[in-house]
Write a protein that holds these residues in place. Structure first.
Motif, PDB file in Angstrom:
ATOM      1  N   ASN A 141      39.654  48.766  45.499  1.00 19.70           N
ATOM      2  CA  ASN A 141      40.306  48.707  44.193  1.00 19.70           C
ATOM      3  C   ASN A 141      39.995  47.358  43.560  1.00 19.70           C
ATOM      4  O   ASN A 141      40.458  46.331  44.046  1.00 19.70           O
ATOM      5  CB  ASN A 141      41.820  48.876  44.344  1.00 19.70           C
ATOM      6  CG  ASN A 141      42.156  50.169  45.042  1.00 19.70           C
ATOM      7  OD1 ASN A 141      41.689  51.228  44.654  1.00 19.70           O
ATOM      8  ND2 ASN A 141      42.948  50.086  46.092  1.00 19.70           N
ATOM      9  N   LEU A 196      41.434  43.599  44.298  1.00 20.18           N
ATOM     10  CA  LEU A 196      42.871  43.432  44.003  1.00 20.18           C
ATOM     11  C   LEU A 196      43.688  43.255  45.270  1.00 20.18           C
ATOM     12  O   LEU A 196      44.711  42.569  45.290  1.00 20.18           O
ATOM     13  CB  LEU A 196      43.393  44.649  43.227  1.00 20.18           C
ATOM     14  CG  LEU A 196      42.908  44.797  41.791  1.00 20.18           C
ATOM     15  CD1 LEU A 196      43.306  46.151  41.229  1.00 20.18           C
ATOM     16  CD2 LEU A 196      43.468  43.685  40.909  1.00 20.18           C
ATOM     17  N   ALA A 197      43.232  43.865  46.352  1.00 16.50           N
ATOM     18  CA  ALA A 197      44.009  43.799  47.600  1.00 16.50           C
ATOM     19  C   ALA A 197      44.034  42.388  48.168  1.00 16.50           C
ATOM     20  O   ALA A 197      44.963  42.010  48.872  1.00 16.50           O
ATOM     21  CB  ALA A 197      43.422  44.772  48.618  1.00 16.50           C
ATOM     22  N   LYS A 198      43.008  41.610  47.855  1.00 13.84           N
ATOM     23  CA  LYS A 198      42.943  40.260  48.438  1.00 13.84           C
ATOM     24  C   LYS A 198      43.689  39.226  47.611  1.00 13.84           C
ATOM     25  O   LYS A 198      43.775  38.071  48.010  1.00 13.84           O
ATOM     26  CB  LYS A 198      41.481  39.834  48.575  1.00 13.84           C
ATOM     27  CG  LYS A 198      40.709  40.646  49.603  1.00 13.84           C
ATOM     28  CD  LYS A 198      39.287  40.120  49.786  1.00 13.84           C
ATOM     29  CE  LYS A 198      38.463  41.081  50.619  1.00 13.84           C
ATOM     30  NZ  LYS A 198      37.212  41.462  49.939  1.00 13.84           N
ATOM     31  N   MET A 199      44.192  39.624  46.449  1.00 13.27           N
ATOM     32  CA  MET A 199      44.866  38.635  45.609  1.00 13.27           C
ATOM     33  C   MET A 199      46.260  38.345  46.135  1.00 13.27           C
ATOM     34  O   MET A 199      46.936  39.234  46.626  1.00 13.27           O
ATOM     35  CB  MET A 199      44.946  39.137  44.170  1.00 13.27           C
ATOM     36  CG  MET A 199      43.573  39.261  43.560  1.00 13.27           C
ATOM     37  SD  MET A 199      43.669  39.852  41.878  1.00 13.27           S
ATOM     38  CE  MET A 199      41.925  40.072  41.537  1.00 13.27           C
TER      39      MET A 199
END
Ligand SMILES: Nc1ncnc2c1ncn2[C@@H]1O[C@H](COP(=O)(O)OP(=O)(O)OP(=O)(O)O)[C@@H](O)[C@H]1O
Ligand SMILES: [Mg+2]
Lengths: 584, 439
Positions: free
Chosen positions: A86, A94-97
């Motif tokens: 994503n 987005l998952a790493k933010m």
């Protein structure tokens, strides 16, 4: 050495930078705002001044802040690990933010540098290769992700060495190539590509000649989309653009789905996040998320990145096409992208075109749609990018620049009608206004007749005709009253209503009805057309409408039952009994 | 906001327009606030050392030697539990001579929630109004406007919804609110004993229109505080967003921007979306639900303001006066809650979706009958019954002054079905008919 500069002017997200060296149009730069890097793109240069559009809010930016140019345009990273991710519009994961809120400058990696991939070589040393040729493959979910000669390496190369079967990280060298001058190049599993440039490393792009099954009857049966084709869905708000696109994402016969949520609601993307990991792909039984990549620039995310998001999505689509896959790219809504262009063009004080959109809007849209297509790769295998975008016309009026420009570029037109949506006739695709240019292609007609049934194309044309005549009859009835027209008008109207209720309308929220495979579509259309060809005896128009309503009801029950299940067969028997009652 | 000792004071304007002033200044940050001739202003443009400020209350009477003091920061709101029960102006200054509140200053109009961290809205909001609960069920984390003509009692309906919604906090953002309406809200909240759950940010018609541009961001910053820090269910009421959009067009016209449709700025969609998209269901249980009002002119929903709103929000609620009963109803045809699927029949009784659809369908039959009548065609016996049903349906369910529980709404609908129609005419799944059809 990198060109640098300093901020000399700020107008919203348009920033003027005084530069000390060369910069290129569309080059990426970072503006350093007290330690936070804001990504921006050059959109105009006058003398020593570069005008850049910042992909973030420029709050707090001051004159004099330093800028560093990157020497490349906006690029995406291409390599194993893209599937199921994503991303935001600029391909940040987005998952790493961190945190609940998006932070400016929190630019996360698109791919995972630590994960390991099981590499199997597909070439041997000594082989001749060029851009996009397959060097090896790694399993990614269920796809054999091809590791290719980077698209930028368009010369002829000889393979000096290729890694042996084993596990590697994406940045490990998996092949060494030499060019005619004897220069060596290390190739890894990851490459970069500027999103605004089409990837054209294939042999040939023929006219599309197959159709892509979507399970949506009004598309497949009446106005099919070609594999590698283009289509668009304009419609006023609330008429079902997003529901239709989600249906396509769930059911279409594609190897990979890329969804670009472009300036629309965050909650709609959340729905995908919530459902796709659990829903199954009807053909493979695998989870839908396994074949899906989401590019997400919702309406509250930075406007300038919206334009980038559709290009990011398209580039990833072209990359997977080069592996010989069938890619379906969906963008909701391309109008938001056009509006982003408009905002920037106004800030640049360019001469405005119609409705203040930029003058070259048509060209930009046409260019983008032209990147879709069915291709023969260098090695003879095939791949495709099919693109369907939605358009949100202002005031629901189709005579506006985005709809008109898109109409010139896309070959399928699925117009959603407010009237049909209001009467809950979903999907609200207008059967008369909509079209698929592919139905006019002889090669598509041949494909349909060969793969569906011998007379399919004629039958589809006949179906359209019945719908048209039914509409005319209904207009007459409305003007002259039920009693004011011959009974035959009612008969004609109700026959078209059967087609409407049983073929055109389809409940996107029903487990069974939502998806109709082509085989079933053929069966049901045949059934309905048989009824349309039959004459029935009636004494009054009330009798006529009551009778047809019964037929519609049973046929609808068939739509809600598993194909050729006992339930289905029972309804079919009931239908036959009803039909025998009044056969003339 | 107090001025600080080290701030540099400028006294030489180089340009004045209707909305902005320009001066030479250095080290200024984009979007920071300043005080120009005692009026609040915000930096909107910097070219070299030439800084342009937008004056919220307009530039009338500002002299070229006006005093300009920069604050060095963008608009902020001090947030803490002290916000509860308080009334503020558009700048976040307490009204009625109340003292400043203590709290942590937060920038307004801040970043949005990472979509991946959001949760799917799934908690029902009961209002007692059948036009909403039965036909257009609301869910926490939703954003939905009332589309209403200016003469409809939208503020009354909204206040009622707010008080019944069982929200932990109700935050009212009033834009161009008449003083009477403002006092109405204040009284209703006071009388309901709900003041400790209320926060108000108000720009009244007596105040400069451009000031109201700050109101939604103020209200939503307060909402974010309660929803994220306190995990509370927050309901934000924004009235009237049409007046907010009008203020946007005033500013963009004065700044010589090229208008798009209906002389609205080209960025209207993004401007409105930034506000509405603050509605969110958070992972830790907190939520922000936005109920707004968009007044229409002559019922025209193709105008740029309602049109863009429709493209952003998750449905819309139409208020209309029913000519049959004389009551204000939530129009069942044009209203839509797009998130109702998440809850109806799941968090409400199983027959909810079917009863809702059947009733609206029968109501549509009545509408057709009415058209027939108007066109001089004869009515069938069925048409007559449908018309009677429509009258009762409007009076007993759709009227906004009805306040009942969802189960009672469903039972009432079944009663009306049984009174006027046969089971086949109602055409609801047999299983449900057997269970709920009144004998
Ligand atoms: N095929 C369908 N079956 C049943 N209901 C549908 C269908 N399509 C749309 N709807 C209904 O219409 C509503 C709006 O649909 P959708 O969100 O797709 O509209 P949209 O055209 O994308 O609107 P916008 O432009 O505002 O994004 C849905 O919430 C649903 O209630
Ligand atoms: Mg949509």
């Amino acid at each position: 050495m990198k060109t640098t500069g300093t901020v000399t002017g700020i107008v919203s997200n348009l920033v003027i930078v005084e530069i000390n060296g060369p910069v290129a149009q569309n080059e990426i730069c970072y503006i350093n705002l007290s330690g936070v890097n804001l990504m921006a793109e050059v959109i105009k240069v006058i003398g020593k001044l570069a005008y850049v559009q910042v992909f973030e809010s420029t709050r707090g930016l001051k004159v004099g802040m330093p800028v560093e140019f990157q020497g490349h345009m906006l690029e995406v990273m291409l390599g194993p690990g893209l599937l199921s991710k994503n991303y935001d519009g600029l391909q940040h994961d987005l998952a790493k933010m961190k945190g609940i809120f998006l932070q400016r400058g929190d630019y996360t990696d698109a791919l995972d540098y630590d994960s390991e991939w099981e590499f199997t070589p597909l070439v041997e040393a000594g082989a001749q290769v060029t851009a996009a040729d397959w060097l090896g493959e790694v399993p990614e979910n269920w796809v054999n992700h091809k590791i290719m000669v980077p698209f930028v390496m368009t010369d002829k190369y000889t393979i000096k060495s290729v890694a042996s079967k084993g596990t590697y990280k994406i940045t490990d060298t998996i092949a060494v190539l030499t060019n005619s001058k004897g220069e060596e190049f290390n190739v890894t599993m990851v490459q970069k590509w500027p999103v605004k440039k089409a990837i054209t490393a294939y042999r040939e792009k023929p006219r599309p000649f197959k159709i892509m099954e979507t399970g949506v009857r009004v598309i497949d049966t009446l106005n099919p989309i070609a594999e590698g084709g283009t289509g668009f869905i304009p419609g006023p708000f609330g008429c079902g653009k997003t529901v239709l696109q989600h249906a396509l994402a769930k059911q279409a016969d594609a190897d990979m789905i890329i969804m670009a949520a472009c300036g629309e609601r965050a909650n709609e993307v959340v729905e995908i996040f919530a459902e796709f990991p659990y829903l199954e792909d009807p053909r493979t039984g695998r989870k839908l998320m396994e074949r899906t990549t989401i590019i997400c620039n919702t309406s509250n995310m930075p406007v300038a990145a919206r334009e980038a998001s559709v290009y990011t999505a398209m580039t990833i689509g072209e990359y997977y096409r080069s592996m010989g896959l069938k890619v379906l790219l969906l963008a909701d809504s391309t109008s938001r992208w056009a509006q982003a262009l408009r905002e920037m063009s106004n800030r640049l004080e360019e001469l405005p075109g119609p409705d203040a959109f930029p003058m070259d809007l048509s060209a930009i849209i046409a260019n983008f749609y032209a990147r879709a297509g069915f291709v023969y790769l260098n090695n003879g295998s095939t791949g495709s990018v099919t693109f369907i975008g939605t358009v949100s016309p202002a005031g629901g009026n189709l005579k506006e620049p985005v709809t008109e420009s898109t109409k010139k570029a896309a070959r399928c037109f699925y117009a959603l009608s407010q009237q049909r949506a209001d009467s809950k006739r979903y999907p609200a695709i207008d059967p008369m206004d909509s079209y698929s240019k592919y139905l006019e292609y002889p090669e598509i007609q041949e494909f349909l007749n060969k793969n569906i049934s011998a007379e399919w194309h004629d039958q589809v044309m006949k179906t359209k005709n019945i719908i048209q005549r039914g509409k005319e009859a209904s207009e007459q009835i409305n003007i002259l009253g039920d009693d004011g027209v011959p009974l035959e008008y009612h008969d004609r109207y109700w026959k078209s209503e059967i087609l409407d209720f049983v073929v055109l309308q389809q409940d996107a929220f029903d487990k069974i009805d939502c998806n109709t495979p082509l085989k079933r579509q053929r069966y049901m259309l045949g059934k309905v057309m048989d009824i349309c060809d039959t004459s029935f005896k009636f004494d009054s128009f009330e009798q006529c409408s009551t009778y047809y309503k019964r037929i519609i009801n049973v046929l609808k029950q068939m739509n809600y039952s598993d194909f050729q299940s006992e339930e289905f067969n029972n309804y079919e028997k009931e239908l036959n009994t009803i039909l025998n009652e009044r056969k003339a | 906001m107090e001025t600080k000792a080290f701030q540099r004071i400028y006294t030489q304007l180089t340009g004045i327009t209707k909305a902005t002033v320009t001066l030479k200044a250095q080290g200024i940050a984009n979007e920071e606030l300043a005080l120009v001739h005692g009026r609040l202003a915000q930096v909107v443009k910097i070219i070299g050392d030439s800084v342009t400020l937008q004056i919220f209350s307009g530039t009338e009477g500002i002299p070229t030697n006006a005093e300009v003091i920069f604050y060095g920061e963008p608009p902020k709101l001090k947030v803490s539990d002290d916000l509860a029960g308080r009334f503020f102006d558009a700048y976040g200054n307490p009204l009625f001579g109340a003292t400043e509140i203590e709290g942590d200053p937060r920038e307004i109009g801040g970043p949005s929630v990472n979509p991946l961290r959001r949760k799917q809205p799934s908690e029902l909001i009961a209002t007692g109004i059948a036009g909403i609960d039965l036909n257009n069920t609301l869910v926490t984390g939703q954003k939905i406007p009332f589309f209403a003509d200016p003469d409809q009692p939208y503020n009354q309906v909204m206040a009622m919804v707010a008080l019944r919604a069982q929200a932990d906090k109700i935050i009212l953002g009033g834009m161009g609110l008449s003083n009477d309406d403002f006092l109405f809200f204040k009284n209703v909240f006071e009388n309901a004993g709900a003041l400790d759950r209320i926060v108000c940010f108000v720009n009244t018609t007596e105040q400069p229109p451009v000031e109201r541009l700050l109101v939604p961001d103020m209200a939503l910053t307060a909402a974010e505080y309660f929803a994220t820090t306190k995990n509370e269910k927050v309901l934000v009421l924004l009235t009237d967003m049409t007046l907010y959009a009008d203020a946007l067009s005033i500013v963009s016209n004065r700044m010589d921007q090229i208008p798009s449709k209906d002389s609205m700025p080209g960025s209207l969609y993004s401007d409105l979306a930034k506000i509405y998209e603050k509605a969110v269901q958070l992972p830790d249980g907190g939520s922000i639900t936005i109920i707004a009002v968009t007044t229409l002119s002559g019922g025209d929903i193709t105008h740029a303001i309602p049109d863009n709103t429709g493209y952003i929000t998750e449905g819309q609620l139409f208020l209309r006066t029913d000519s049959d009963t004389g009551k204000v109803i939530v129009d069942p045809f044009r209203s839509l809650s797009r998130l109702k699927q998440q809850v109806i029949g799941k968090k409400t009784r199983e027959d909810h979706p079917q009863v809702m659809n059947a009733a609206v369908r029968l109501y549509a039959d009545a509408a057709n009958a009415k058209t027939k009548l108007e066109n001089g065609f004869d009515l069938t016996e069925y048409d007559e019954r449908a018309l009677k049903f429509a009258h009762d349906y409007s009076e007993k369910l759709l009227a906004i002054d009805v306040n009942i529980d969802t189960n009672v709404m469903l039972d009432t609908a079944w009663e009306l079905f049984a009174k006027y129609f046969s089971k086949t005419e109602v055409a609801i799944k047999n299983e449900l008919v057997q269970k709920y059809w009144p004998n």
